[in-house]
Design an enzyme around this catalytic site. Structure first.
Site, PDB file in Angstrom:
ATOM      1  N   ASP A   1      -6.371   5.485 -20.565  1.00 16.38           N
ATOM      2  CA  ASP A   1      -6.078   6.364 -19.427  1.00 16.38           C
ATOM      3  C   ASP A   1      -4.625   6.227 -18.996  1.00 16.38           C
ATOM      4  OD1 ASP A   1      -8.762   6.993 -19.453  1.00 16.38           O
ATOM      5  OD2 ASP A   1      -9.285   5.634 -17.819  1.00 16.38           O
TER       6      ASP A   1
ATOM      7  N   ASN B   1      -7.523   6.624 -30.247  1.00 13.00           N
ATOM      8  CA  ASN B   1      -7.212   5.262 -30.681  1.00 13.00           C
ATOM      9  C   ASN B   1      -7.518   5.160 -32.171  1.00 13.00           C
ATOM     10  OD1 ASN B   1     -10.024   4.651 -31.040  1.00 13.00           O
ATOM     11  ND2 ASN B   1     -10.187   4.100 -28.867  1.00 13.00           N
ATOM     12  N   LEU B   2      -7.176   4.044 -32.773  1.00 10.01           N
ATOM     13  CA  LEU B   2      -7.300   3.924 -34.226  1.00 10.01           C
ATOM     14  C   LEU B   2      -8.744   4.095 -34.691  1.00 10.01           C
ATOM     15  CD1 LEU B   2      -5.925   3.380 -36.931  1.00 10.01           C
ATOM     16  CD2 LEU B   2      -6.256   0.922 -36.522  1.00 10.01           C
ATOM     17  N   SER B   3      -9.684   3.530 -33.951  1.00  2.78           N
ATOM     18  CA  SER B   3     -11.096   3.641 -34.326  1.00  2.78           C
ATOM     19  C   SER B   3     -11.558   5.092 -34.293  1.00  2.78           C
ATOM     20  CB  SER B   3     -11.948   2.793 -33.380  1.00  2.78           C
ATOM     21  OG  SER B   3     -13.316   2.955 -33.648  1.00  2.78           O
ATOM     22  N   GLU B   4     -11.177   5.809 -33.229  1.00  2.00           N
ATOM     23  CA  GLU B   4     -11.549   7.228 -33.122  1.00  2.00           C
ATOM     24  C   GLU B   4     -10.905   8.039 -34.235  1.00  2.00           C
ATOM     25  OE1 GLU B   4     -11.899   7.217 -28.225  1.00  2.00           O
ATOM     26  OE2 GLU B   4      -9.996   7.662 -29.231  1.00  2.00           O
TER      27      GLU B   4
END
EC number: 2.7.1.167
Length: 473
Positions: free
Chosen positions: A263, A194-197
């Site tokens: 998921d 995701n963007l944060s990761e």
């Protein structure tokens, strides 16, 4: 990009990763505790759902694809609950059970569809990486996609061994990453942060140009086949070497709960790729699936009928003129949503007020109305030379525009009996003054337990009368 439903039943996928149990305590709240300023929840229902890698496998199975799962659990009641749930969903689950350690459980206290509290039960697992790797290697034969579902809980100890084992058999590897070290996923076919990761690894991205630039550098450094960055309300961005970036907008109509959305994305991607879909198509399907799941409460799987209906809505074929194969699929989806199917047929040469009233009454007998229309040759045989006045394409287009009508299909025979055998509607409706036993196809419908109804016709409304009136002027 035109979307279609893949053949998921021929797409076996193996999921390896951190399994957990999502447990929900549901109850009402009507007072504040005298001990502290917190609501008192009277627990009325306890619900267990597979979470983490288990939810990925469950989603794959719900789409109709063969799913296998390798993970690590404790040797306890929570592991038993997981095994039973997965077995019931058709997932082949193989757990490395470790005694004296708890299965990871995420307990959520819910009231009035709101999450009040989450309690985590977990300890890092002392996974036997060698045994897990051997287990995975034995399962790769016949598998079309390997998914690494990494939540950083200890099930995945040697990512590279798993990636290289799959690559040696030309099996694509999809990895849902966690943590601050993405080098462990080197050589993966697709990475789905995701963007944060993603920004944890590459730094902040002020705009899409910077996201694409930093994503390209990351793909080069880690020798990735592709990179998919999920961006919440901003949709998804797919990056591939030597291809322009593909930005897909978010599809959610209403965001209710984002639990398990990641998921859903990787499971839909894996099943679609295993079914032979090109990556952009697979990503578009995953985007649709994510839009469905965030409208549900808690960890939830997306079924094949739900995804197919979303595709139909996307392609504008949820209603309207359909071919037989499309109609059969649409009816199957409607039945999966517990909708009652009504069927009627006729020439409908010149649509008049009587037809409109009749079709509205027919639609009231159920949830979906199919109108089967005689083609031009069969109308001529039934009505004589000079008929139909309007071609079958025009007649179907007008019928499809009526609010009471869901699907329109033509048939070449004099009667719709072949269609009735294929579609098996719940209710066969006909207008006229004759008895039910005189309705063509009534015996077919009643034989499988369907219902036949005869509706009266609106007086002074007749296509033949309209045609004669026009010709006499």
């Amino acid at each position: 990009m035109k979307l279609s439903m893949p053949r998921f039943d021929q797409a076996p996928v193996l999921v390896v990763g951190d399994v957990m149990l999502d447990r929900y305590w549901h109850g009402g709240t009507s007072r504040i505790s005298p001990e502290a300023p917190v609501p008192v929840v009277k627990v009325e229902q306890i619900e267990d759902r597979p979470g983490g890698a288990a939810n990925v496998a469950l989603n794959i199975a719900a789409l109709g694809a063969p799913a296998s799962l390798v993970g690590v659990t404790g040797d306890d009641e929570a592991a038993d609950s997981l095994s039973n749930s997965l077995k019931g969903a058709g997932v082949r689950a193989l757990f490395q059970r470790i005694a004296h350690q708890p299965t990871i459980v995420k307990l959520r206290v819910m009231s009035r569809h709101q999450q009040l509290l989450r309690i985590d039960f977990e300890e890092p697992f002392a996974t036997d990486a060698l045994a897990l790797g051997t287990q995975v290697d034995d399962l790769l034969e016949g598998i079309k996609v390997l998914v690494l579902s990494d939540y950083g809980k200890g099930a995945l100890k040697n990512h590279q061994a798993l990636i290289q084992a799959a690559r040696a058999k030309n099996i694509p590897v999809l990895a849902d990453p966690k943590g601050k070290d993405f080098t462990i996923y080197r050589g993966a076919s697709l990475l789905t942060p995701n963007l944060s990761e993603f920004e944890t690894i590459v730094g902040g991205c002020a705009d899409e140009h910077e996201l694409v630039s930093k994503g390209a550098a990351l793909m080069h450094d880690l020798e990735l086949g592709a990179l998919l960055v999920t961006r919440g309300e901003h949709g998804m961005t797919l990056l591939r070497p030597d291809h322009p970036a593909l930005h897909l907008p978010a599809r959610a109509r209403e965001v209710f709960d984002v639990t398990g959305a990641g998921d859903t994305v990787i499971s839909t991607l894996a099943a679609a790729i295993a079914a032979g879909e090109e990556l952009p198509h697979a990503v578009a399907l995953a985007n649709l699936a994510a839009g469905i799941v965030v409208g549900k409460l808690g960890t939830a799987a997306i079924s094949a009928p739900e995804l197919r209906r979303a595709i139909q809505r996307e392609e504008g074929s949820e209603r309207g003129v359909l071919g037989l194969e499309q109609l059969v699929l649409a009816v199957a989806d409607a039945r999966a949503h517990n909708e009652r199917i009504v069927f009627t047929n006729g020439c409908f040469d010149i649509l008049h007020a009587g037809h409109v009233t009749y079709l509205e009454q027919a639609r009231a007998q159920g949830d979906r109305l199919i109108v089967a229309v005689n083609d031009d040759a069969s109308v001529s045989r039934l009505k004589g030379p000079g008929r139909p006045i309007n071609s079958v394409d025009r007649r179907m287009a007008v019928l499809a525009g009526l609010g009471a009508v869901d699907w329109v299909i033509s048939f070449p025979e004099g009667t719709p009996e072949n269609l009735l055998r294929e579609v098996k509607p719940d209710v066969l409706v006909k207008g006229g003054d004759y008895g039910i036993d005189q309705v063509v196809g009534a015996d077919i419908v009643t034989a499988y337990g369907g219902t036949v109804k005869v509706l009266g016709l609106v007086e002074n409304s007749s296509t033949t009368a309209i045609v004669e009136k026009i010709r006499s002027r």
